[in-house]
Design a protein around this motif. Structure first.
Motif, PDB file in Angstrom:
ATOM      1  N   ALA A 174       0.826  -1.216   0.000  1.00  0.00           N
ATOM      2  CA  ALA A 174       0.000   0.000   0.000  1.00  0.00           C
ATOM      3  C   ALA A 174       0.857   1.261   0.000  1.00  0.00           C
ATOM      4  N   ASP A 175       2.055   1.164   0.573  1.00  0.00           N
ATOM      5  CA  ASP A 175       2.954   2.320   0.613  1.00  0.00           C
ATOM      6  C   ASP A 175       3.829   2.414  -0.642  1.00  0.00           C
ATOM      7  N   LEU A 176       4.067   1.277  -1.284  1.00  0.00           N
ATOM      8  CA  LEU A 176       5.021   1.242  -2.393  1.00  0.00           C
ATOM      9  C   LEU A 176       4.603   2.122  -3.562  1.00  0.00           C
ATOM     10  N   GLU A 177       3.386   1.987  -4.041  1.00  0.00           N
ATOM     11  CA  GLU A 177       2.985   2.690  -5.259  1.00  0.00           C
ATOM     12  C   GLU A 177       3.067   4.207  -5.135  1.00  0.00           C
ATOM     13  N   PRO A 178       2.503   4.824  -4.078  1.00  0.00           N
ATOM     14  CA  PRO A 178       2.627   6.285  -3.977  1.00  0.00           C
ATOM     15  C   PRO A 178       4.073   6.750  -3.828  1.00  0.00           C
ATOM     16  N   ARG A 179       4.890   5.989  -3.072  1.00  0.00           N
ATOM     17  CA  ARG A 179       6.299   6.367  -2.929  1.00  0.00           C
ATOM     18  C   ARG A 179       7.021   6.267  -4.276  1.00  0.00           C
ATOM     19  N   LYS A 180       6.787   5.161  -4.980  1.00  0.00           N
ATOM     20  CA  LYS A 180       7.456   4.937  -6.256  1.00  0.00           C
ATOM     21  C   LYS A 180       7.065   6.023  -7.257  1.00  0.00           C
ATOM     22  N   THR A 181       5.790   6.331  -7.305  1.00  0.00           N
ATOM     23  CA  THR A 181       5.323   7.365  -8.242  1.00  0.00           C
ATOM     24  C   THR A 181       5.967   8.709  -7.936  1.00  0.00           C
ATOM     25  N   ARG A 182       6.039   9.055  -6.650  1.00  0.00           N
ATOM     26  CA  ARG A 182       6.623  10.354  -6.263  1.00  0.00           C
ATOM     27  C   ARG A 182       8.118  10.402  -6.576  1.00  0.00           C
ATOM     28  N   LEU A 183       8.845   9.342  -6.281  1.00  0.00           N
ATOM     29  CA  LEU A 183      10.293   9.339  -6.514  1.00  0.00           C
ATOM     30  C   LEU A 183      10.616   9.320  -8.007  1.00  0.00           C
ATOM     31  N   LEU A 184       9.842   8.588  -8.795  1.00  0.00           N
ATOM     32  CA  LEU A 184      10.050   8.581 -10.243  1.00  0.00           C
ATOM     33  C   LEU A 184       9.761   9.954 -10.839  1.00  0.00           C
ATOM     34  N   GLU A 185       8.774  10.623 -10.293  1.00  0.00           N
ATOM     35  CA  GLU A 185       8.445  11.983 -10.752  1.00  0.00           C
ATOM     36  C   GLU A 185       9.568  12.952 -10.405  1.00  0.00           C
ATOM     37  N   MET A 186      10.095  12.864  -9.184  1.00  0.00           N
ATOM     38  CA  MET A 186      11.174  13.755  -8.750  1.00  0.00           C
ATOM     39  C   MET A 186      12.431  13.564  -9.589  1.00  0.00           C
ATOM     40  N   THR A 187      12.714  12.319  -9.993  1.00  0.00           N
ATOM     41  CA  THR A 187      13.955  12.013 -10.712  1.00  0.00           C
ATOM     42  C   THR A 187      13.781  12.016 -12.227  1.00  0.00           C
ATOM     43  N   HIS A 188      12.582  12.327 -12.712  1.00  0.00           N
ATOM     44  CA  HIS A 188      12.288  12.358 -14.150  1.00  0.00           C
ATOM     45  C   HIS A 188      12.538  11.000 -14.805  1.00  0.00           C
ATOM     46  N   LEU A 189      12.256   9.923 -14.067  1.00  0.00           N
ATOM     47  CA  LEU A 189      12.433   8.571 -14.602  1.00  0.00           C
ATOM     48  C   LEU A 189      11.101   7.892 -14.915  1.00  0.00           C
ATOM     49  N   GLU A 190       9.999   8.639 -14.768  1.00  0.00           N
ATOM     50  CA  GLU A 190       8.669   8.051 -14.921  1.00  0.00           C
ATOM     51  C   GLU A 190       8.493   7.348 -16.273  1.00  0.00           C
ATOM     52  N   ARG A 191       8.945   7.989 -17.354  1.00  0.00           N
ATOM     53  CA  ARG A 191       8.715   7.408 -18.688  1.00  0.00           C
ATOM     54  C   ARG A 191       9.737   6.333 -19.049  1.00  0.00           C
ATOM     55  N   PHE A 192      10.642   6.024 -18.102  1.00  0.00           N
ATOM     56  CA  PHE A 192      11.647   4.987 -18.368  1.00  0.00           C
ATOM     57  C   PHE A 192      11.424   3.751 -17.491  1.00  0.00           C
ATOM     58  N   ARG A 193      10.199   3.582 -16.980  1.00  0.00           N
ATOM     59  CA  ARG A 193       9.903   2.469 -16.073  1.00  0.00           C
ATOM     60  C   ARG A 193      10.337   1.115 -16.644  1.00  0.00           C
ATOM     61  N   GLU A 194      10.129   0.905 -17.942  1.00  0.00           N
ATOM     62  CA  GLU A 194      10.371  -0.403 -18.553  1.00  0.00           C
ATOM     63  C   GLU A 194      11.785  -0.556 -19.107  1.00  0.00           C
ATOM     64  N   ARG A 195      12.595   0.495 -19.062  1.00  0.00           N
ATOM     65  CA  ARG A 195      13.937   0.411 -19.663  1.00  0.00           C
ATOM     66  C   ARG A 195      14.871  -0.379 -18.744  1.00  0.00           C
ATOM     67  N   PRO A 196      15.629  -1.347 -19.302  1.00  0.00           N
ATOM     68  CA  PRO A 196      16.608  -2.075 -18.482  1.00  0.00           C
ATOM     69  C   PRO A 196      17.665  -1.127 -17.929  1.00  0.00           C
ATOM     70  N   MET A 197      18.111  -1.397 -16.719  1.00  0.00           N
ATOM     71  CA  MET A 197      19.104  -0.538 -16.076  1.00  0.00           C
ATOM     72  C   MET A 197      20.357  -0.403 -16.925  1.00  0.00           C
ATOM     73  N   LYS A 198      20.781  -1.489 -17.604  1.00  0.00           N
ATOM     74  CA  LYS A 198      22.023  -1.458 -18.369  1.00  0.00           C
ATOM     75  C   LYS A 198      21.964  -0.491 -19.556  1.00  0.00           C
ATOM     76  N   HIS A 199      20.772  -0.065 -19.947  1.00  0.00           N
ATOM     77  CA  HIS A 199      20.620   0.864 -21.062  1.00  0.00           C
ATOM     78  C   HIS A 199      20.410   2.308 -20.609  1.00  0.00           C
ATOM     79  N   LEU A 200      20.573   2.582 -19.323  1.00  0.00           N
ATOM     80  CA  LEU A 200      20.434   3.944 -18.817  1.00  0.00           C
ATOM     81  C   LEU A 200      21.759   4.689 -18.938  1.00  0.00           C
ATOM     82  N   SER A 201      21.691   6.017 -19.052  1.00  0.00           N
ATOM     83  CA  SER A 201      22.902   6.838 -19.010  1.00  0.00           C
ATOM     84  C   SER A 201      23.448   6.855 -17.589  1.00  0.00           C
ATOM     85  N   GLY A 202      24.685   7.366 -17.429  1.00  0.00           N
ATOM     86  CA  GLY A 202      25.296   7.414 -16.116  1.00  0.00           C
ATOM     87  C   GLY A 202      24.465   8.194 -15.114  1.00  0.00           C
TER      88      GLY A 202
END
Length: 656
Positions: free
Chosen positions: A120-148
């Motif tokens: 119950a706590d995970l989804e709101p926290r995850k949504t907020r942190l992804l929004e803060m870090t501008h990673l929301e639209r990269f949810r499905e991207r493998p970590m190995k394909h991310l920039s530094g």
């Protein structure tokens, strides 16, 4: 960055000592971190930052001293287990706490389960942190394909998903471009504002010191100084003088004989004059250069890096790099060529459907120090590999050292020196053995090789290190050794890919002094990439890359002037609550602003009207504005402004 909640001691370290085998790497270090502050551990590789942070996190045992976290001793594994649930720890290295094959969201979910975060706590926290870090639209991207930068932000999210009271970050911005670094600090500031999180952060970047509430300067396992950034700056008195003389080489030699801190910055010299005010310092420098024509001379206040270097000089840690004998380059040997040293024309590099370099064009003049700047993934390293013949281009053409890069790759390799981003030395060999190995690769042997090694060691100031094993050398010395290996065959052109990443300020200054000598006295052409924006000032000319393209091609001064004409002057606002102030400014159309410690930096074309508007907005929101200063535009301001504008434009095009 405002300190939330009641102040109390979160971390208390007394007389900490750590030994590896028989070597004491940290001795009698003490430090305290207060609730709600962001505390900085600043120092070069080998200063003991990582060992101290690991001990605080409870993942490293130690021999001496006492560590208390939340008032609980963590001198044993059992004691450390009691407080680990209240801590988030992000180790050194891009994505070191992540799983390469998992997506962004899968990494977050894994750490949430590991930390027993309720669904119950995970989804709101995850949504907020992804929004803060501008990673929301990269949810499905493998970590190995991310920039530094994206890897570091994901690492931060995974360290924060259980909402720790204390977060421990070990060099989170090393190897990360300036835009991602600035994003990272905004995120930390927001966390402090929203959750009252306490953070202790290590870094090798001296310019990041202003972003901390308090700073601890470490060197070789000792604590040099502690306090607020302004308190540490006040420990050393003096003035920085910037001068441009008719003969830069002669002026450098004269000033270097009188002052221990002299840096070539493009066609200027930057001199730290101790214990003198601006008028006295400028007069002293002009008197020293009285027989030369002075085109420019002005002064500024010292930076924290000047303070650290002064402290090291006082401890006899400073040794001047020897000028050595005349170093004959390949270019001198073949006679001076007409035309540019490097030409790139419409270079393209495709990796499948991904275009890493997109019609890149530029020219580098003979004997010039040329900088390629760009965010992680901009295409800088790929461009170097094409020009040096390591990687065939998909299309386009170019010339390097007078030959066609497509048709004469082997000839190019014999005429250029290359320091790759990945470390190129053999750590189980001594310094001299590495030099002999590289000499053999370049076809050198016998007395000729011995003489080249002697000359190169003199040039790079490495006499006395010949028999030492490479793995035991300090980072700055290893980088000079790698440069020595690249210089053995007397190249006319040097390609240096992030050559000073992770090197302490003194080591970087020594390194750039060698490059200055090679360029100005020996006529070597140097192409360099760097993430240190103050190093961009050393270059005669710069190209800024974005998404594989050249988006700016100018001198550092020209780029600053262009930004000033486009966006205005740079203001520094000293405030109490920078996160809230930034929100108010952005909500009211002042979007070109960024957090710097307890300050806000803002570009504006109309200073008077902007300051009046800011005062009104802050008073209306019960926010304090203590001081407004107009400060010089830096290369970091140029870089961030350009890249953020391009990213905004690209985002708007995708949405259209």
């Amino acid at each position: 960055m405002e300190v939330a909640g009641t102040m109390s001691t979160i971390i208390d370290v007394e007389n900490f000592g750590k030994r590896y085998r028989r070597l004491d790497v940290i001795s009698n270090v003490s430090v305290t971190v207060q609730r709600g502050e962001i505390h900085g551990l600043i120092g070069p590789d080998g200063s003991g930052k990582s060992s101290l942070l690991k001990a605080i996190a409870g993942v490293l045992d130690f021999e001496h001293g006492i560590i208390r976290v939340f008032g609980q001793r963590v001198n044993s594994e059992e004691e450390a287990e009691r407080i680990k649930g209240r801590i988030g720890f992000m180790p050194q290295g891009l994505g070191q706490n992540l799983y390469a094959e998992l997506s962004v969201e899968e990494n977050i979910d894994f750490f949430a389960r590991l930390r027993m975060v309720a669904p119950a706590d995970l989804e709101p926290r995850k949504t907020r942190l992804l929004e803060m870090t501008h990673l929301e639209r990269f949810r499905e991207r493998p970590m190995k394909h991310l920039s530094g930068g994206m890897k570091q932000k994901l690492g931060l999210v995974c360290s924060l998903i259980h909402q720790p009271e204390l977060i421990i970050l070990d060099e989170p911005t090393t190897g990360v471009d300036p835009v991602s670094r600035r994003d990272f600090w905004v995120i930390l500031s927001q966390l402090l504002e929203e959750y009252g999180t306490t953070a202790i952060v290590s870094t090798a970047y001296m310019d990041e010191a202003s972003r901390f509430h308090r700073v601890s300067l470490m060197y070789k396992g000792e604590m040099l100084a502690q306090g607020k950034p302004e308190e540490i700056r006040a420990l050393v008195s003096g003035t920085v003088v910037v001068v441009k003389a008719s003969s830069q080489i002669e002026a450098f030699a004269i000033l270097k004989s009188q002052y221990p801190q002299v840096q070539p910055i493009g066609h200027h010299l930057r001199v730290f004059v101790g214990k003198q005010n601006s008028e006295q310092a400028e007069s002293a420098v002009k008197d020293s250069l009285s027989h030369l024509e002075i085109a420019e001379c002005y002064s500024m206040r010292p930076e924290l890096e000047d303070v650290l270097v002064t402290m090291l000089i006082d401890r006899n840690e400073h040794k001047n790099v020897g000028s050595g004998p005349v170093f004959k380059t390949m270019g001198r040997k073949n006679g001076k060529r007409n035309g540019p040293a490097i030409v790139a024309r419409d270079l393209v590099q495709n990796f499948g459907a991904f275009r890493a370099v997109d019609h890149l064009s530029f020219e580098v003049s003979q004997g010039e120090i040329f900088g390629l700047l760009g965010a992680n993934g901009a295409g800088k390293t790929t461009a170097i590999k094409m020009l040096t013949g390591i990687l065939p281009s998909s299309s386009g053409n170019g010339q390097v050292a007078g030959v066609d890069m497509q048709k004469a790759a082997q000839t190019i390799k014999s005429r250029v020196g290359y320091m790759s981003q990945a470390f190129s030395l053999y750590e189980d060999l001594s310094a001299h053995e590495n030099l002999k190995l590289y000499g053999g690769i370049y076809g050198l042997s016998g007395t000729g090789l011995k003489e080249r090694i002697r000359q190169t060691l003199a040039l790079t100031g490495l006499q006395g290190y010949e028999s030492e094993m490479t793995q035991g050398l300090p980072m700055g010395v290893r980088q000079r050794l790698a440069l020595s290996c690249a210089l053995l065959h007397r190249p006319s052109i040097l390609f240096l890919d992030e050559p000073t990443s992770g090197v302490d300020p003194l080591g970087r200054r020594r390194f750039w002094e060698i490059l200055f000598q090679l360029s100005r006295e020996e006529g070597v052409t140097i192409l360099v990439t760097t993430h240190y924006m103050n190093e961009a000032e050393h270059c005669d000319h710069l190209v800024l890359m974005y998404a594989g393209r050249s988006v700016a091609d100018e001198t550092p001064a020209g780029m600053k002037l262009a930004l000033r004409k486009e966006a205005g002057e740079l203001l520094e606002l000293t405030v109490d609550r920078p996160v809230r102030v930034l929100e108010v400014l952005e909500e009211n159309g002042l979007s070109d602003a960024a957090i710097f410690g307890n300050c806000i930096h803002l570009l504006t074309k109309n200073i008077g009207d902007t300051v009046l508007k800011i005062r009104f907005l802050l008073e209306s929101n019960n926010l304090s504005l203590h001081k407004v200063d107009e400060i010089p535009i830096s290369m970091e301001d140029v870089f961030v402004h350009r890249v953020m504008a391009l990213e905004k434009h690209a985002s708007q095009r995708q949405q259209a």
